[in-house]
Design a protein around this motif. Structure first.
Motif, mmCIF file in Angstrom:
data_model
loop_
_atom_site.group_PDB
_atom_site.id
_atom_site.type_symbol
_atom_site.label_atom_id
_atom_site.label_comp_id
_atom_site.label_asym_id
_atom_site.label_seq_id
_atom_site.Cartn_x
_atom_site.Cartn_y
_atom_site.Cartn_z
ATOM 1 N N GLU A 178 -9.825 -2.370 -5.533
ATOM 2 C CA GLU A 178 -10.362 -1.740 -6.746
ATOM 3 C C GLU A 178 -9.298 -1.463 -7.806
ATOM 4 O O GLU A 178 -9.607 -1.046 -8.924
ATOM 5 N N GLY A 179 -8.020 -1.664 -7.453
ATOM 6 C CA GLY A 179 -6.940 -1.454 -8.424
ATOM 7 C C GLY A 179 -6.591 -0.002 -8.664
ATOM 8 O O GLY A 179 -6.029 0.353 -9.698
ATOM 9 N N VAL A 180 -6.919 0.876 -7.679
ATOM 10 C CA VAL A 180 -6.584 2.302 -7.808
ATOM 11 C C VAL A 180 -5.913 2.769 -6.513
ATOM 12 O O VAL A 180 -5.926 2.071 -5.503
ATOM 13 N N SER A 181 -5.349 3.970 -6.559
ATOM 14 C CA SER A 181 -4.710 4.530 -5.371
ATOM 15 C C SER A 181 -5.760 5.066 -4.410
ATOM 16 O O SER A 181 -6.920 5.263 -4.770
ATOM 17 N N ILE A 182 -5.299 5.359 -3.198
ATOM 18 C CA ILE A 182 -6.192 5.950 -2.195
ATOM 19 C C ILE A 182 -6.632 7.344 -2.639
ATOM 20 O O ILE A 182 -7.713 7.815 -2.289
ATOM 21 N N TYR A 183 -5.811 8.018 -3.457
ATOM 22 C CA TYR A 183 -6.154 9.364 -3.922
ATOM 23 C C TYR A 183 -7.397 9.341 -4.819
ATOM 24 O O TYR A 183 -8.150 10.298 -4.856
ATOM 25 N N ARG A 184 -7.553 8.256 -5.537
ATOM 26 C CA ARG A 184 -8.717 8.155 -6.412
ATOM 27 C C ARG A 184 -9.910 7.546 -5.660
ATOM 28 O O ARG A 184 -11.043 7.934 -5.877
ATOM 29 N N HIS A 185 -9.649 6.609 -4.759
ATOM 30 C CA HIS A 185 -10.737 5.912 -4.065
ATOM 31 C C HIS A 185 -11.383 6.787 -2.994
ATOM 32 O O HIS A 185 -12.609 6.785 -2.830
ATOM 33 N N ASP A 186 -10.542 7.519 -2.247
ATOM 34 C CA ASP A 186 -11.069 8.317 -1.130
ATOM 35 C C ASP A 186 -10.225 9.588 -0.992
ATOM 36 O O ASP A 186 -9.488 9.764 -0.023
ATOM 37 N N PRO A 187 -10.308 10.479 -1.997
ATOM 38 C CA PRO A 187 -9.368 11.602 -2.083
ATOM 39 C C PRO A 187 -9.389 12.558 -0.892
ATOM 40 O O PRO A 187 -8.384 13.185 -0.581
ATOM 41 N N LYS A 188 -10.520 12.652 -0.213
ATOM 42 C CA LYS A 188 -10.604 13.596 0.904
ATOM 43 C C LYS A 188 -10.402 12.922 2.258
ATOM 44 O O LYS A 188 -10.499 13.569 3.307
ATOM 45 N N GLY A 189 -10.126 11.616 2.229
ATOM 46 C CA GLY A 189 -9.992 10.863 3.480
ATOM 47 C C GLY A 189 -8.653 11.079 4.168
ATOM 48 O O GLY A 189 -7.716 11.635 3.609
ATOM 49 N N LYS A 190 -8.571 10.580 5.419
ATOM 50 C CA LYS A 190 -7.365 10.814 6.232
ATOM 51 C C LYS A 190 -6.163 10.032 5.707
ATOM 52 O O LYS A 190 -5.019 10.484 5.839
ATOM 53 N N THR A 240 0.844 -1.210 0.000
ATOM 54 C CA THR A 240 0.000 0.000 0.000
ATOM 55 C C THR A 240 0.869 1.246 0.000
ATOM 56 O O THR A 240 0.577 2.224 -0.700
ATOM 57 N N THR A 241 1.948 1.204 0.772
ATOM 58 C CA THR A 241 2.862 2.347 0.831
ATOM 59 C C THR A 241 3.572 2.543 -0.503
ATOM 60 O O THR A 241 3.699 3.675 -0.990
ATOM 61 N N THR A 242 4.029 1.460 -1.125
ATOM 62 C CA THR A 242 4.724 1.567 -2.411
ATOM 63 C C THR A 242 3.822 2.215 -3.457
ATOM 64 O O THR A 242 4.228 3.156 -4.156
ATOM 65 N N SER A 243 2.579 1.717 -3.571
ATOM 66 C CA SER A 243 1.695 2.237 -4.623
ATOM 67 C C SER A 243 1.285 3.683 -4.345
ATOM 68 O O SER A 243 1.327 4.538 -5.236
ATOM 69 N N ASN A 244 0.936 3.996 -3.104
ATOM 70 C CA ASN A 244 0.442 5.355 -2.813
ATOM 71 C C ASN A 244 1.565 6.394 -2.751
ATOM 72 O O ASN A 244 1.352 7.548 -3.138
ATOM 73 N N LEU A 245 2.741 5.993 -2.300
ATOM 74 C CA LEU A 245 3.881 6.915 -2.355
ATOM 75 C C LEU A 245 4.280 7.143 -3.818
ATOM 76 O O LEU A 245 4.520 8.278 -4.233
ATOM 77 N N GLY A 246 4.300 6.072 -4.606
ATOM 78 C CA GLY A 246 4.662 6.188 -6.028
ATOM 79 C C GLY A 246 3.705 7.085 -6.797
ATOM 80 O O GLY A 246 4.121 7.984 -7.536
ATOM 81 N N ILE A 247 2.413 6.867 -6.588
ATOM 82 C CA ILE A 247 1.418 7.680 -7.304
ATOM 83 C C ILE A 247 1.411 9.104 -6.750
ATOM 84 O O ILE A 247 1.227 10.069 -7.496
ATOM 85 N N GLY A 248 1.679 9.256 -5.450
ATOM 86 C CA GLY A 248 1.824 10.596 -4.865
ATOM 87 C C GLY A 248 2.964 11.365 -5.519
ATOM 88 O O GLY A 248 2.824 12.549 -5.854
ATOM 89 N N LEU A 255 1.570 -6.052 -5.308
ATOM 90 C CA LEU A 255 1.576 -4.701 -5.869
ATOM 91 C C LEU A 255 0.933 -4.698 -7.252
ATOM 92 O O LEU A 255 0.119 -3.830 -7.569
ATOM 93 N N THR A 256 1.283 -5.689 -8.051
ATOM 94 C CA THR A 256 0.732 -5.809 -9.404
ATOM 95 C C THR A 256 -0.796 -5.929 -9.348
ATOM 96 O O THR A 256 -1.519 -5.216 -10.052
ATOM 97 N N ALA A 257 -1.298 -6.818 -8.475
ATOM 98 C CA ALA A 257 -2.746 -7.016 -8.343
ATOM 99 C C ALA A 257 -3.425 -5.766 -7.804
ATOM 100 O O ALA A 257 -4.512 -5.387 -8.252
ATOM 101 N N SER A 258 -2.767 -5.073 -6.838
ATOM 102 C CA SER A 258 -3.409 -3.907 -6.212
ATOM 103 C C SER A 258 -3.488 -2.725 -7.170
ATOM 104 O O SER A 258 -4.241 -1.786 -6.936
ATOM 105 N N LEU A 259 -2.709 -2.771 -8.267
ATOM 106 C CA LEU A 259 -2.782 -1.705 -9.267
ATOM 107 C C LEU A 259 -3.684 -2.090 -10.439
ATOM 108 O O LEU A 259 -3.671 -1.452 -11.486
ATOM 109 N N GLY A 260 -4.467 -3.155 -10.242
ATOM 110 C CA GLY A 260 -5.506 -3.489 -11.215
ATOM 111 C C GLY A 260 -5.144 -4.582 -12.211
ATOM 112 O O GLY A 260 -5.974 -4.948 -13.042
ATOM 113 N N PHE A 261 -3.917 -5.112 -12.131
ATOM 114 C CA PHE A 261 -3.520 -6.220 -13.022
ATOM 115 C C PHE A 261 -3.805 -7.513 -12.262
ATOM 116 O O PHE A 261 -2.961 -8.047 -11.545
#
Length: 260
Positions: free
Chosen positions: A232-244, A18-26, A45-51
């Motif tokens: 869902e294969g997306v980052s936290i920024y897309r799934h819950d952009p206003k969340g903590k 989760t940290t790798t994907s969200n830091l990377g997309i950040g 990581l591959t699966a969590s990014l939608g593959f």
């Protein structure tokens, strides 16, 4: 200048992927060119990014490492997948387990990953490597080519106690293989800020490692939203952009950028 960061902890379930994907997309949201490498045979990581079926992919990180071992030429961008949120991904799957076994008999076995990283380094500002939850040969390869290591740690007593072995291994790799290797910092994850326990763990970490290792100012709160975004294969920024959690990962991204 490209910075290579390995995200590592020999204990699973601490939020590495989760940290790798969200830091990377950040970092990508901040205009950086980012490559994520899935160096875990589970392919999380591959699966969590939608593959969704990493084991069915024709070309993965295992293919790349095998090609490096066999001195086979690879064209530009070989095996790299594009993600809709602006990062590149080198996927991983179960074949990495076989490569790890075969590395035992390879000359300069700790440096196979480094020779690949040197080929792609100039194309990116950041390369993040999601390591296996072990200190095996693939993880040592990641340490041998990284500039720094980011250590996610669950805010609980036992994971914090288990850090000593990891920090010793990092020290050994720094002395023998990669003198420029540093610890980027310890990141507390799955923190429940409503409890005194989380504060006690932070105090324990600071007491044990604070004089040797940076502890990130911003921790990642416990939240079901982070798990949902992976599903869902997306980052936290897309799934819950206003969340903590999105806010916490963006603060982490800013902290990492200040240390570039």
């Amino acid at each position: 200048m490209c910075k290579v960061i390995a995200i590592a902890n020999q204990k699973g379930g601490v939020g590495k992927t989760t940290t790798t994907s969200n830091l990377g997309i950040g970092l990508a949201k901040m205009g950086k060119r980012v490559l994520l490498i899935d160096a875990d045979a589970q392919g999380s990581l591959t699966a969590s990014l939608g593959f969704r079926e990493p084991d069915n992919l024709d070309i993965t990180f295992a293919t790349i490492l095998a090609n490096v071992i066999n001195d086979e030429e690879m064209e530009d961008g070989y095996g790299i997948l594009k993600h809709e949120e602006g990062i590149d991904l080198l996927p991983g799957n179960i074949e990495l387990s076989g490569v790890e076994v075969s590395l035992v008999s390879v000359i300069s076995r700790e440096l196979v990953m480094r020779s690949y990283i040197e080929q792609v380094r100039e194309k990116y500002d950041y390369i993040l490597i999601d390591c296996m939850p072990s200190l095996g040969m693939i993880t040592i390869n990641a340490f041998a080519c990284a500039d720094s290591i980011l250590i996610p740690v669950q805010a609980a007593y036992l994971p914090v106690k288990g850090l000593e072995q990891l920090i010793k291994t990092i020290g050994k790799v720094k002395r023998k293989i990669n003198p420029k290797l540093e610890i980027e910092g310890i990141l507390l994850t799955m923190v429940d800020n409503r409890t005194n326990f989380a504060r006690d763990i932070t105090a324990l970490l600071t007491e044990a490692y604070g004089n040797r290792v940076k502890i990130f100012e911003h921790s990642i709160p416990a939240s079901v939203r982070a798990a949902e975004s992976s599903a869902e294969g997306v980052s936290i920024y897309r799934h819950d952009p206003k969340g903590k959690v999105a806010g916490a990962y963006m603060s982490l991204t800013e902290e990492v950028l200040t240390r570039a």
